[in-house]
Write an enzyme that holds these catalytic residues in place. Structure first.
Site, PDB file in Angstrom:
ATOM      1  N   LEU A 126       0.862  -1.174   0.000  1.00 37.58           N
ATOM      2  CA  LEU A 126       0.000   0.000   0.000  1.00 37.58           C
ATOM      3  C   LEU A 126       0.898   1.222   0.000  1.00 37.58           C
ATOM      4  CD1 LEU A 126      -2.712  -0.923   2.690  1.00 37.58           C
ATOM      5  CD2 LEU A 126      -2.938  -1.046   0.206  1.00 37.58           C
ATOM      6  N   ASP A 127       0.471   2.281  -0.669  1.00 34.29           N
ATOM      7  CA  ASP A 127       1.248   3.512  -0.667  1.00 34.29           C
ATOM      8  C   ASP A 127       1.396   4.042   0.757  1.00 34.29           C
ATOM      9  OD1 ASP A 127       1.350   3.368  -3.430  1.00 34.29           O
ATOM     10  OD2 ASP A 127      -0.399   4.668  -3.703  1.00 34.29           O
ATOM     11  N   LYS A 128       2.392   4.868   0.964  1.00 32.87           N
ATOM     12  CA  LYS A 128       2.693   5.396   2.289  1.00 32.87           C
ATOM     13  C   LYS A 128       1.455   5.949   2.994  1.00 32.87           C
ATOM     14  CE  LYS A 128       5.311   9.134   4.516  1.00 32.87           C
ATOM     15  NZ  LYS A 128       6.275  10.255   4.301  1.00 32.87           N
ATOM     16  N   THR A 159      -1.790   5.531   2.093  1.00 25.89           N
ATOM     17  CA  THR A 159      -3.000   4.727   1.964  1.00 25.89           C
ATOM     18  C   THR A 159      -3.102   3.844   3.201  1.00 25.89           C
ATOM     19  OG1 THR A 159      -2.906   4.724  -0.445  1.00 25.89           O
ATOM     20  CG2 THR A 159      -4.193   2.977   0.587  1.00 25.89           C
ATOM     21  N   ARG A 184      -5.120   5.322  -7.951  1.00 29.79           N
ATOM     22  CA  ARG A 184      -4.882   6.764  -8.098  1.00 29.79           C
ATOM     23  C   ARG A 184      -4.710   7.142  -9.568  1.00 29.79           C
ATOM     24  NH1 ARG A 184       0.037   7.495  -4.048  1.00 29.79           N
ATOM     25  NH2 ARG A 184      -0.245   9.715  -4.544  1.00 29.79           N
TER      26      ARG A 184
END
Length: 324
Positions: free
Chosen positions: A138-140, A142, A237
Protein backbone atom coordinates in the site's frame (compact mmCIF):
# COMPACT_ATOMS: atom_id res chain seq x y z
CA UNK A 1 20.02 -16.92 10.71
CA UNK A 2 19.56 -19.97 8.48
CA UNK A 3 17.08 -22.80 7.99
CA UNK A 4 17.83 -26.20 6.50
CA UNK A 5 15.48 -27.53 3.80
CA UNK A 6 15.40 -31.29 3.13
CA UNK A 7 13.02 -32.59 0.45
CA UNK A 8 12.80 -35.99 -1.23
CA UNK A 9 10.51 -37.55 -3.85
CA UNK A 10 10.33 -40.17 -6.60
CA UNK A 11 9.69 -39.27 -10.24
CA UNK A 12 6.40 -40.69 -11.52
CA UNK A 13 5.55 -42.05 -14.97
CA UNK A 14 3.58 -38.93 -15.87
CA UNK A 15 6.63 -36.76 -15.11
CA UNK A 16 9.00 -38.70 -17.36
CA UNK A 17 10.57 -36.38 -19.93
CA UNK A 18 9.82 -33.19 -18.03
CA UNK A 19 12.47 -30.61 -17.20
CA UNK A 20 13.99 -30.95 -13.73
CA UNK A 21 12.97 -27.45 -12.61
CA UNK A 22 9.38 -27.96 -13.77
CA UNK A 23 9.18 -31.33 -12.03
CA UNK A 24 10.54 -30.02 -8.74
CA UNK A 25 8.09 -27.11 -8.87
CA UNK A 26 5.28 -29.67 -9.26
CA UNK A 27 6.61 -31.94 -6.51
CA UNK A 28 7.34 -29.16 -4.02
CA UNK A 29 4.74 -26.41 -4.64
CA UNK A 30 5.60 -24.68 -1.36
CA UNK A 31 8.65 -23.18 -3.08
CA UNK A 32 8.74 -20.90 -6.09
CA UNK A 33 10.18 -22.01 -9.41
CA UNK A 34 12.76 -19.21 -9.16
CA UNK A 35 14.01 -20.52 -5.80
CA UNK A 36 14.05 -24.11 -7.10
CA UNK A 37 16.11 -23.05 -10.11
CA UNK A 38 18.60 -21.34 -7.76
CA UNK A 39 18.90 -24.55 -5.75
CA UNK A 40 19.56 -26.57 -8.90
CA UNK A 41 22.22 -24.14 -10.13
CA UNK A 42 24.07 -24.05 -6.79
CA UNK A 43 24.28 -27.86 -6.58
CA UNK A 44 21.65 -28.42 -3.89
CA UNK A 45 19.73 -31.02 -5.94
CA UNK A 46 20.69 -34.64 -6.58
CA UNK A 47 19.15 -37.29 -8.85
CA UNK A 48 19.84 -40.85 -7.68
CA UNK A 49 22.68 -39.46 -5.57
CA UNK A 50 24.39 -37.45 -8.32
CA UNK A 51 24.36 -33.65 -8.26
CA UNK A 52 22.33 -32.12 -11.07
CA UNK A 53 22.85 -28.43 -11.78
CA UNK A 54 20.98 -28.31 -15.09
CA UNK A 55 17.41 -26.96 -14.78
CA UNK A 56 16.59 -28.31 -18.28
CA UNK A 57 17.73 -31.87 -17.55
CA UNK A 58 15.03 -34.43 -18.37
CA UNK A 59 13.84 -36.72 -15.57
CA UNK A 60 12.83 -40.40 -15.73
CA UNK A 61 10.31 -42.52 -13.86
CA UNK A 62 11.71 -44.07 -10.69
CA UNK A 63 14.52 -41.57 -10.17
CA UNK A 64 14.88 -40.24 -6.63
CA UNK A 65 15.35 -36.49 -6.38
CA UNK A 66 16.63 -34.91 -3.19
CA UNK A 67 16.86 -31.22 -2.32
CA UNK A 68 19.23 -30.30 0.51
CA UNK A 69 19.32 -26.52 0.68
CA UNK A 70 19.82 -23.74 3.18
CA UNK A 71 17.60 -20.70 3.49
CA UNK A 72 19.61 -17.62 4.47
CA UNK A 73 18.59 -14.12 5.49
CA UNK A 74 16.97 -12.27 2.60
CA UNK A 75 17.40 -8.75 3.99
CA UNK A 76 20.03 -6.67 5.74
CA UNK A 77 17.46 -4.22 7.15
CA UNK A 78 17.37 -3.84 10.91
CA UNK A 79 14.51 -4.80 13.19
CA UNK A 80 12.69 -1.85 14.77
CA UNK A 81 9.95 -1.74 17.40
CA UNK A 82 7.17 0.01 15.46
CA UNK A 83 3.54 -0.31 16.52
CA UNK A 84 1.40 -2.41 14.20
CA UNK A 85 -2.38 -2.73 14.19
CA UNK A 86 -2.61 -6.52 13.90
CA UNK A 87 -6.00 -7.79 12.74
CA UNK A 88 -5.10 -11.49 12.53
CA UNK A 89 -2.04 -13.66 13.12
CA UNK A 90 -1.13 -17.35 13.15
CA UNK A 91 2.02 -19.35 12.40
CA UNK A 92 1.71 -18.74 8.65
CA UNK A 93 0.28 -15.29 7.96
CA UNK A 94 -0.18 -11.87 9.50
CA UNK A 95 -2.90 -9.38 8.53
CA UNK A 96 -2.41 -5.75 9.50
CA UNK A 97 -4.44 -2.57 9.23
CA UNK A 98 -1.72 -0.19 8.02
CA UNK A 99 -1.77 3.36 9.33
CA UNK A 100 -1.21 6.44 7.17
CA UNK A 101 2.40 7.59 6.99
CA UNK A 102 3.94 4.11 7.25
CA UNK A 103 6.15 3.24 4.28
CA UNK A 104 5.94 -0.46 3.42
CA UNK A 105 9.47 -1.15 2.16
CA UNK A 106 12.80 0.70 2.59
CA UNK A 107 13.79 2.84 -0.36
CA UNK A 108 15.22 6.20 -1.32
CA UNK A 109 14.54 8.60 1.53
CA UNK A 110 13.12 5.83 3.75
CA UNK A 111 16.01 3.63 4.81
CA UNK A 112 14.25 2.55 8.01
CA UNK A 113 11.09 3.12 10.01
CA UNK A 114 9.14 1.00 7.51
CA UNK A 115 6.69 -1.87 7.78
CA UNK A 116 9.51 -4.23 6.80
CA UNK A 117 11.57 -3.04 9.78
CA UNK A 118 8.55 -3.53 12.03
CA UNK A 119 7.98 -7.07 10.73
CA UNK A 120 11.59 -8.05 11.40
CA UNK A 121 11.07 -7.03 15.04
CA UNK A 122 7.62 -8.59 15.44
CA UNK A 123 8.25 -11.94 13.68
CA UNK A 124 11.64 -13.52 14.47
CA UNK A 125 12.62 -15.70 11.52
CA UNK A 126 10.79 -13.66 8.90
CA UNK A 127 14.16 -12.42 7.65
CA UNK A 128 14.41 -15.78 5.83
CA UNK A 129 11.37 -14.88 3.73
CA UNK A 130 11.91 -12.66 0.66
CA UNK A 131 10.95 -9.02 1.38
CA UNK A 132 10.20 -10.11 4.97
CA UNK A 133 6.98 -11.72 3.77
CA UNK A 134 5.50 -8.68 2.06
CA UNK A 135 3.49 -9.90 -0.96
CA UNK A 136 1.64 -6.70 -1.88
CA UNK A 137 2.00 -3.05 -0.94
CA UNK A 138 0.00 0.00 0.00
CA UNK A 139 1.25 3.51 -0.67
CA UNK A 140 2.69 5.40 2.29
CA UNK A 141 -0.48 7.40 2.96
CA UNK A 142 -3.00 4.73 1.96
CA UNK A 143 -4.49 2.98 4.98
CA UNK A 144 -5.97 -0.47 5.41
CA UNK A 145 -5.51 -4.20 5.14
CA UNK A 146 -2.37 -6.04 4.05
CA UNK A 147 -1.46 -9.71 4.33
CA UNK A 148 2.11 -10.75 5.14
CA UNK A 149 3.57 -14.26 4.83
CA UNK A 150 5.52 -15.50 7.84
CA UNK A 151 7.13 -18.44 6.01
CA UNK A 152 8.60 -19.06 2.56
CA UNK A 153 5.90 -21.65 1.89
CA UNK A 154 3.09 -19.24 2.77
CA UNK A 155 4.62 -16.53 0.61
CA UNK A 156 4.88 -18.83 -2.42
CA UNK A 157 1.18 -19.70 -2.10
CA UNK A 158 0.07 -16.10 -1.56
CA UNK A 159 2.09 -14.75 -4.48
CA UNK A 160 0.62 -17.46 -6.72
CA UNK A 161 -2.90 -16.64 -5.49
CA UNK A 162 -2.32 -12.94 -6.11
CA UNK A 163 -1.09 -13.60 -9.64
CA UNK A 164 -4.09 -15.86 -10.28
CA UNK A 165 -6.44 -13.10 -9.01
CA UNK A 166 -7.66 -15.33 -6.20
CA UNK A 167 -7.19 -12.67 -3.50
CA UNK A 168 -9.95 -10.09 -3.19
CA UNK A 169 -8.85 -6.55 -2.33
CA UNK A 170 -11.52 -3.89 -1.94
CA UNK A 171 -10.95 -0.20 -1.30
CA UNK A 172 -12.94 2.84 -0.29
CA UNK A 173 -12.09 6.19 -1.90
CA UNK A 174 -13.44 9.71 -2.22
CA UNK A 175 -12.93 11.33 -5.61
CA UNK A 176 -13.54 14.71 -7.20
CA UNK A 177 -16.61 15.11 -9.35
CA UNK A 178 -19.96 13.39 -9.51
CA UNK A 179 -20.00 9.88 -10.98
CA UNK A 180 -23.39 8.67 -12.16
CA UNK A 181 -22.60 4.95 -12.05
CA UNK A 182 -19.82 2.44 -11.58
CA UNK A 183 -17.64 0.86 -14.21
CA UNK A 184 -14.27 -0.67 -15.02
CA UNK A 185 -10.98 0.93 -16.00
CA UNK A 186 -8.91 -1.46 -18.11
CA UNK A 187 -5.81 0.56 -19.00
CA UNK A 188 -2.11 -0.41 -18.82
CA UNK A 189 0.15 1.37 -16.34
CA UNK A 190 3.86 2.15 -16.37
CA UNK A 191 6.28 4.88 -15.33
CA UNK A 192 5.34 8.35 -16.52
CA UNK A 193 7.48 9.13 -19.59
CA UNK A 194 8.86 12.38 -18.13
CA UNK A 195 7.95 12.43 -14.40
CA UNK A 196 9.88 9.40 -13.20
CA UNK A 197 8.37 9.37 -9.70
CA UNK A 198 4.86 9.22 -11.20
CA UNK A 199 2.95 6.39 -12.82
CA UNK A 200 0.63 6.88 -15.79
CA UNK A 201 -1.61 5.13 -18.28
CA UNK A 202 0.96 4.10 -20.89
CA UNK A 203 -0.17 1.86 -23.71
CA UNK A 204 3.05 -0.13 -23.70
CA UNK A 205 2.72 -0.64 -19.94
CA UNK A 206 1.58 -3.60 -17.84
CA UNK A 207 -2.10 -4.63 -17.90
CA UNK A 208 -4.15 -3.13 -15.07
CA UNK A 209 -7.85 -3.38 -14.28
CA UNK A 210 -9.89 -1.58 -11.61
CA UNK A 211 -13.61 -2.08 -10.96
CA UNK A 212 -15.55 0.63 -9.14
CA UNK A 213 -19.09 1.33 -7.99
CA UNK A 214 -20.75 4.39 -6.51
CA UNK A 215 -21.30 4.12 -2.75
CA UNK A 216 -22.50 7.69 -2.09
CA UNK A 217 -22.94 10.88 -4.11
CA UNK A 218 -22.14 14.34 -2.78
CA UNK A 219 -22.51 17.81 -4.22
CA UNK A 220 -19.22 17.74 -6.10
CA UNK A 221 -17.60 14.48 -4.99
CA UNK A 222 -18.30 10.76 -4.98
CA UNK A 223 -17.53 8.01 -2.49
CA UNK A 224 -16.51 4.82 -4.28
CA UNK A 225 -15.91 1.17 -3.55
CA UNK A 226 -13.21 -0.31 -5.76
CA UNK A 227 -11.82 -3.76 -6.44
CA UNK A 228 -8.47 -4.55 -8.02
CA UNK A 229 -7.89 -7.24 -10.63
CA UNK A 230 -4.18 -6.38 -10.71
CA UNK A 231 -1.82 -4.57 -8.38
CA UNK A 232 0.23 -1.96 -10.19
CA UNK A 233 1.95 0.88 -8.36
CA UNK A 234 -0.54 3.72 -7.65
CA UNK A 235 -3.13 1.80 -9.69
CA UNK A 236 -6.34 3.26 -8.23
CA UNK A 237 -4.88 6.76 -8.10
CA UNK A 238 -3.71 6.60 -11.72
CA UNK A 239 -6.89 5.03 -13.07
CA UNK A 240 -9.20 7.51 -11.35
CA UNK A 241 -7.03 10.43 -12.48
CA UNK A 242 -7.21 9.00 -16.01
CA UNK A 243 -11.02 9.23 -15.77
CA UNK A 244 -10.75 12.83 -14.59
CA UNK A 245 -11.83 11.95 -11.04
CA UNK A 246 -8.70 12.26 -8.92
CA UNK A 247 -8.72 11.23 -5.28
CA UNK A 248 -9.33 13.96 -2.72
CA UNK A 249 -6.04 14.96 -1.12
CA UNK A 250 -3.83 13.16 -3.63
CA UNK A 251 -0.59 15.19 -3.60
CA UNK A 252 0.81 13.53 -6.74
CA UNK A 253 -2.11 13.18 -9.16
CA UNK A 254 -4.66 15.60 -7.75
CA UNK A 255 -2.91 18.95 -7.86
CA UNK A 256 -4.06 21.73 -5.53
CA UNK A 257 -7.16 21.08 -3.35
CA UNK A 258 -10.34 22.24 -5.08
CA UNK A 259 -13.23 22.69 -2.64
CA UNK A 260 -16.70 23.39 -4.07
CA UNK A 261 -18.01 26.94 -4.20
CA UNK A 262 -20.01 28.52 -1.38
CA UNK A 263 -18.77 26.23 1.40
CA UNK A 264 -18.84 26.96 5.11
CA UNK A 265 -15.63 27.84 6.97
CA UNK A 266 -15.95 24.53 8.85
CA UNK A 267 -16.08 22.53 5.61
CA UNK A 268 -13.22 24.54 4.11
CA UNK A 269 -11.07 23.78 7.15
CA UNK A 270 -11.74 20.02 7.00
CA UNK A 271 -11.23 19.83 3.23
CA UNK A 272 -8.04 21.88 3.03
CA UNK A 273 -6.46 20.00 5.91
CA UNK A 274 -6.98 16.56 4.41
CA UNK A 275 -3.36 16.02 3.42
CA UNK A 276 -3.32 12.50 1.97
CA UNK A 277 -5.12 10.59 -0.77
CA UNK A 278 -8.58 9.53 0.47
CA UNK A 279 -7.98 5.82 -0.04
CA UNK A 280 -8.46 2.92 2.36
CA UNK A 281 -8.07 -0.85 1.82
CA UNK A 282 -11.32 -1.83 3.50
CA UNK A 283 -11.70 -5.55 2.76
CA UNK A 284 -9.38 -8.49 2.15
CA UNK A 285 -10.39 -12.08 1.33
CA UNK A 286 -8.15 -15.05 0.57
CA UNK A 287 -7.71 -18.79 0.95
CA UNK A 288 -5.39 -19.51 3.86
CA UNK A 289 -2.10 -20.83 2.39
CA UNK A 290 -1.99 -23.77 4.84
CA UNK A 291 -5.60 -24.71 5.70
CA UNK A 292 -7.16 -23.47 2.40
CA UNK A 293 -9.98 -21.97 4.49
CA UNK A 294 -11.54 -18.88 2.92
CA UNK A 295 -10.86 -15.99 5.31
CA UNK A 296 -12.12 -12.41 5.14
CA UNK A 297 -11.35 -9.26 7.08
CA UNK A 298 -12.71 -5.71 7.10
CA UNK A 299 -10.98 -2.61 8.46
CA UNK A 300 -13.10 0.34 9.64
CA UNK A 301 -12.73 3.52 7.61
CA UNK A 302 -10.14 5.68 9.44
CA UNK A 303 -11.26 8.71 11.41
CA UNK A 304 -9.89 11.31 8.99
CA UNK A 305 -11.94 9.85 6.12
CA UNK A 306 -15.01 9.57 8.38
CA UNK A 307 -14.71 13.28 9.23
CA UNK A 308 -14.27 14.18 5.55
CA UNK A 309 -17.31 12.09 4.57
CA UNK A 310 -19.47 13.76 7.23
CA UNK A 311 -18.34 17.20 6.02
CA UNK A 312 -19.20 16.30 2.40
CA UNK A 313 -22.59 14.98 3.52
CA UNK A 314 -23.34 18.19 5.43
CA UNK A 315 -22.23 20.33 2.47
CA UNK A 316 -24.57 18.39 0.18
CA UNK A 317 -27.49 18.87 2.59
CA UNK A 318 -26.74 22.59 2.78
CA UNK A 319 -26.66 22.90 -1.02
CA UNK A 320 -29.25 20.43 -2.39
CA UNK A 321 -29.83 22.36 -5.60
CA UNK A 322 -26.11 22.47 -6.43
CA UNK A 323 -25.51 18.73 -6.83
CA UNK A 324 -23.59 18.18 -10.08
Amino acid sequence: MTQEINLKSEITATQTGQRLDQTLADLFPDYSRTRIKEWILDGSVTIDGDVSNKPREKVLEGQIVVVGATLVEETTAKAQAIDLNIVYEDDHILVINKQAGLVVHPGAGNSDGTLLNALLHHCPGIELVPRAGIVHRLDKDTTGLMVVAKTVEAQTHLVSALQAREITREYEAIVLGSLISGGTVDEPIDRHPTKRTHMAVVYSGKPAMTHFRVAEKFRAHTRLRLRLESGRTHQIRVHMAHLGHTLVGDPVYGGRPRPPKAVTPEFFDVYMNFKRQALHAIRLELAHPYTCEIMSWQAPVPEDMVILTKALRKDTEDNPSSIL
